[in-house]
Design a protein around this motif. Structure first.
Motif: not given
Length: 460
Positions: A91-118
């Motif tokens: 899976a991919n978590v895509v951020f507003p600026d085009g950057s991405a976080l890709r998650l492999d199988e059996k993985s776990r993350i917490t999005l501690t912060d994801g603020a974006y100022d357009p």
């Protein structure tokens, strides 16, 4: 790095190339490749969004162990959310600026912060890896005060524009550097805070492992007043990326994705010199590409009181040779009889299958070889009928050209010719009469190899 490895890689990743075509179509629609649950994002949306290429992703409770709900393609990922993937998931978590976080199988993350100022383009992304493997692909951050951090129990990785992998398995954190430099700060095992002056630089093409024991020794050295400049190199060493590391499934897939995305970034920067326009187009492109890669899943059942309408579906594209017909189905509304219907009579939905069939079975072609492709339509009577109008052919993968008559001639273009071979597929694009959107019907994947003459030229 071997260019042949990067280009061939996991053949299914080539479906990213279809996104370039989808963006150039008249209505800009991705057709019915995406599932019904995907939500459209806009430039005003400042949240990150989830795209599930395959498998299942769940939202977890704050304890990080209890499943709260299963997430869908296009779901927004809010600050503080804990996400977990199951086996065989990407899976991919895509951020507003085009950057991405890709998650492999059996993985776990917490999005501690994801603020974006357009308005300014400032991004503050902070990810805590709880278990498994993730890959960060950061398009150079737009402002000096933008941040991208990945935290594990052993270290905090801080970058500005790079691509790197992070793994947390059995008490060991591993970092894999692919582009530019990653700054790593060692975390104290008890306070969970970064140790002062305990920073390492992970260069491009390097890897590093940090274990519980290493961190404990470093923390002890700090309390004893020892110089970290001498302790760090003894306990933690960077090593070149080995063939074994590159061959790991999650690393291999990420490296291939990075190569294709970098090419896309270069193309978009040439077309959009202004940073704001570039970021908007980049996010659209990435999301379009990911939607085209998403495996088809059963559509959600309608809620109580809603009307169930015919929804087109597409069989997922798989990495198989076109030795058999690969079909796509969609629902079309047709009359039950050919005579005029009485007032109040409703039309009957009929499932129609489309398939692309080659003139001969094959798994690979050499430059210069030709194969004819034909599009067939099978209705309720079960009899395939040749489709001769109302669609157009498209070659995906830079492996040749196809005429309106369906004759494909193999020829590697400049983007892949250096490797000597590349995967490709043939697509037929037609407009769905029920929705007005474009459907993409694909053949199986095949390989095109350089001719002997071309390979000689490359050797010179």
């Amino acid at each position: 790095m071997d260019s042949k490895y990067l280009i061939w890689g996991a053949g299914a990743i080539l479906v990213l190339g279809i996104g370039a075509f989808a963006l150039s179509t008249g209505n800009g629609s991705s057709g019915n490749i995406q599932t019904a649950s995907v939500v459209a994002t806009t430039t005003a949306d400042t949240r990150a969004h989830l795209f599930i290429v395959r498998g299942h992703v769940f939202l977890f409770e704050a304890d990080g162990a209890t499943k709260k709900a299963e997430l869908k393609d296009g779901d927004a990922v809010e600050k503080g959310s804990t996400l977990g993937t199951e086996a065989a998931t990407h899976a991919n978590v895509v951020f507003p600026d085009g950057s991405a976080l890709r998650l492999d199988e059996k993985s776990r993350i917490t999005l501690t912060d994801g603020a974006y100022d357009p308005a300014s383009g400032k991004l503050s992304a902070k990810i805590t890896l709880l278990a498994g493997n993730i890959w960060s692909k950061i398009v150079s951050l737009a402002t000096p005060d933008s941040t991208w951090e990945v935290t594990t129990p052993h270290a905090v990785a801080t970058v500005r524009g790079t691509a790197f992998g992070t793994s947390l398995v059995k008490g060991k954190t591993s970092f894999v550097g692919n582009e530019h430099t990653v700054a790593l700060r060692i975390v104290h095992p008890k306070t969970k805070k970064a140790l002062p002056d305990a920073e390492l630089m992970l260069g491009e093409g390097k890897a590093i492992d940090i274990t519980d024991i290493s961190v404990q020794k470093i923390a002890l050295a700090v309390t004893q007043g020892k110089k970290l400049a001498t302790v760090l190199p003894e306990e933690i060493r960077t090593v070149p990326l080995s063939p074994e590391i590159k061959a790991r499934a999650w690393v291999k897939e990420a490296l291939t994705e990075d190569t294709l995305l970098n090419k896309r970034v270069d193309e978009l920067r040439k077309k959009n010199p202004l940073e704001t326009e570039f970021r908007i187009e980049l996010r659209k492109t990435i999301e379009q590409d990911l939607r085209l890669r998403i495996e088809q899943k059963p559509l959600l059942e309608p809620t109580a009181g809603s009307v169930k309408t015919p929804v087109p579906t597409v069989t997922p594209i798989r990495q198989t040779a076109p030795t058999s017909i690969q079909t796509t189905t969609r629902t079309e509304t047709t009359n039950t009889t050919s005579v005029s219907q009485p007032a109040g009579t409703t039309a009957t939905p009929t499932t129609v299958k489309f398939a692309i069939k080659p003139s001969r079975a094959f798994t690979s072609l050499t430059e210069g070889e030709s194969v004819s492709f034909t599009l067939y339509r099978t209705g309720a009577n079960g009899v395939p009928e040749k489709v001769s109008a109302g669609f157009r052919w498209k070659v995906i993968g830079g492996v040749g050209a196809i005429g309106a008559d369906g004759v494909f001639t193999a020829k590697l273009d400049s983007s892949v010719s250096e490797a000597g071979e590349a995967p490709g597929t043939i697509a037929a694009i037609l407009v769905n009469p029920e929705t007005g959107k474009e459907d993409v019907i694909s053949s199986g994947f095949f390989k095109v190899q350089a001719s002997a003459a071309t390979e000689s030229d490359l050797a010179i």
